[in-house]
Write a protein that holds these residues in place. Structure first.
Motif, mmCIF file in Angstrom:
data_model
loop_
_atom_site.group_PDB
_atom_site.id
_atom_site.type_symbol
_atom_site.label_atom_id
_atom_site.label_comp_id
_atom_site.label_asym_id
_atom_site.label_seq_id
_atom_site.Cartn_x
_atom_site.Cartn_y
_atom_site.Cartn_z
ATOM 1 N N UNK A 39 0.871 -1.173 0.000
ATOM 2 C CA UNK A 39 0.000 0.000 0.000
ATOM 3 C C UNK A 39 0.907 1.222 0.000
ATOM 4 N N UNK A 40 0.686 2.093 -0.940
ATOM 5 C CA UNK A 40 1.510 3.286 -1.087
ATOM 6 C C UNK A 40 0.771 4.505 -0.532
ATOM 7 N N UNK A 41 1.495 5.276 0.257
ATOM 8 C CA UNK A 41 0.940 6.456 0.890
ATOM 9 C C UNK A 41 1.706 7.703 0.439
ATOM 10 N N UNK A 42 0.985 8.773 0.204
ATOM 11 C CA UNK A 42 1.648 10.048 -0.009
ATOM 12 C C UNK A 42 1.589 10.842 1.296
ATOM 13 N N UNK A 43 2.568 11.686 1.480
ATOM 14 C CA UNK A 43 2.673 12.434 2.731
ATOM 15 C C UNK A 43 3.228 13.828 2.460
ATOM 16 N N UNK A 44 2.933 14.726 3.375
ATOM 17 C CA UNK A 44 3.418 16.100 3.248
ATOM 18 C C UNK A 44 3.830 16.630 4.609
ATOM 19 N N UNK A 45 4.792 17.527 4.577
ATOM 20 C CA UNK A 45 5.306 18.141 5.805
ATOM 21 C C UNK A 45 5.503 19.623 5.539
ATOM 22 N N UNK A 46 5.128 20.425 6.509
ATOM 23 C CA UNK A 46 5.263 21.869 6.369
ATOM 24 C C UNK A 46 6.716 22.263 6.557
ATOM 25 N N UNK A 47 7.496 21.993 5.530
ATOM 26 C CA UNK A 47 8.926 22.282 5.556
ATOM 27 C C UNK A 47 9.422 22.268 4.120
ATOM 28 N N UNK A 48 10.324 23.134 3.796
ATOM 29 C CA UNK A 48 10.869 23.125 2.438
ATOM 30 C C UNK A 48 11.877 21.995 2.263
ATOM 31 N N UNK A 49 12.368 21.471 3.383
ATOM 32 C CA UNK A 49 13.356 20.398 3.354
ATOM 33 C C UNK A 49 12.642 19.064 3.528
ATOM 34 N N UNK A 50 13.030 18.064 2.746
ATOM 35 C CA UNK A 50 12.351 16.783 2.858
ATOM 36 C C UNK A 50 13.000 15.931 3.938
ATOM 37 N N UNK A 51 12.256 14.946 4.367
ATOM 38 C CA UNK A 51 12.735 13.964 5.327
ATOM 39 C C UNK A 51 12.401 12.571 4.796
ATOM 40 N N UNK A 52 13.076 11.579 5.296
ATOM 41 C CA UNK A 52 12.857 10.218 4.817
ATOM 42 C C UNK A 52 12.220 9.316 5.854
ATOM 43 N N UNK A 53 11.890 9.852 7.019
ATOM 44 C CA UNK A 53 11.261 9.048 8.059
ATOM 45 C C UNK A 53 9.770 9.364 8.125
ATOM 46 N N UNK A 54 8.936 8.327 8.247
ATOM 47 C CA UNK A 54 7.484 8.550 8.250
ATOM 48 C C UNK A 54 7.022 9.506 9.347
ATOM 49 N N UNK A 55 7.620 9.404 10.530
ATOM 50 C CA UNK A 55 7.126 10.239 11.633
ATOM 51 C C UNK A 55 7.506 11.705 11.481
ATOM 52 N N UNK A 56 8.214 12.041 10.419
ATOM 53 C CA UNK A 56 8.525 13.448 10.143
ATOM 54 C C UNK A 56 7.415 14.143 9.374
ATOM 55 N N UNK A 57 6.441 13.370 8.918
ATOM 56 C CA UNK A 57 5.367 13.911 8.090
ATOM 57 C C UNK A 57 4.070 14.021 8.873
ATOM 58 N N UNK A 58 3.389 15.135 8.690
ATOM 59 C CA UNK A 58 2.175 15.416 9.459
ATOM 60 C C UNK A 58 0.900 15.051 8.715
ATOM 61 N N UNK A 59 0.961 15.080 7.403
ATOM 62 C CA UNK A 59 -0.241 14.882 6.586
ATOM 63 C C UNK A 59 -0.068 13.647 5.716
ATOM 64 N N UNK A 60 -1.118 12.827 5.696
ATOM 65 C CA UNK A 60 -1.052 11.558 4.980
ATOM 66 C C UNK A 60 -2.291 11.347 4.124
#
Length: 122
Positions: free
Chosen positions: A91-112
């Motif tokens: 199952x593939x999920x898209x995610x977003x984080x209020x930051x211009x810099x990306x992260x690679x850990x799931x818990x860094x993302x607030x929106x799914x």
């Protein structure tokens, strides 16, 4: 709100294109990414890109086969998947984080997004 779509059944060696549409907010200043999960396993990083889309990172397992992109004017993000393997089934999920810099850990993302199933047959 994020809405993922485009999953389905593909044969090994084939391709699929996933899309993620954002609504309710403009994501042009958000880092975004794709993650995937199989039963009994933790959600794993697939690919992510910075808010501008200029900096991209891929998991080693998909590098050279998947391409992530975004269109900030349309508030969308895509994942073009090629040379698919049975082990890409998840199952593939898209995610977003209020930051211009990306992260690679799931818990860094607030929106799914809600997730879309990709099944690759051998």
């Amino acid at each position: 709100q994020l809405q993922a779509s485009g999953g389905g059944l593909a044969q090994a060696g084939g391709s699929l294109r996933l899309s993620c549409a954002a609504s309710g907010r403009t994501v042009s200043s958000y880092a975004m990414g794709w993650f995937r999960q199989t039963p009994g396993k933790e959600r794993e990083f697939v690919a992510s890109l910075s808010a501008s889309g200029s900096i991209i990172r891929y998991a080693d397992s998909v590098k050279g086969r998947f391409t992530i992109s975004r269109d900030n004017a349309k508030n969308t993000m895509d994942l073009q998947m090629g040379s698919l393997k049975p082990e890409d089934t998840a199952v593939y999920f898209c995610a977003a984080r209020s930051s211009v810099v990306f992260y690679t850990t799931p818990n860094s993302y607030s929106y799914w997004g809600q997730g879309t199933l990709v099944t690759v047959s051998s």
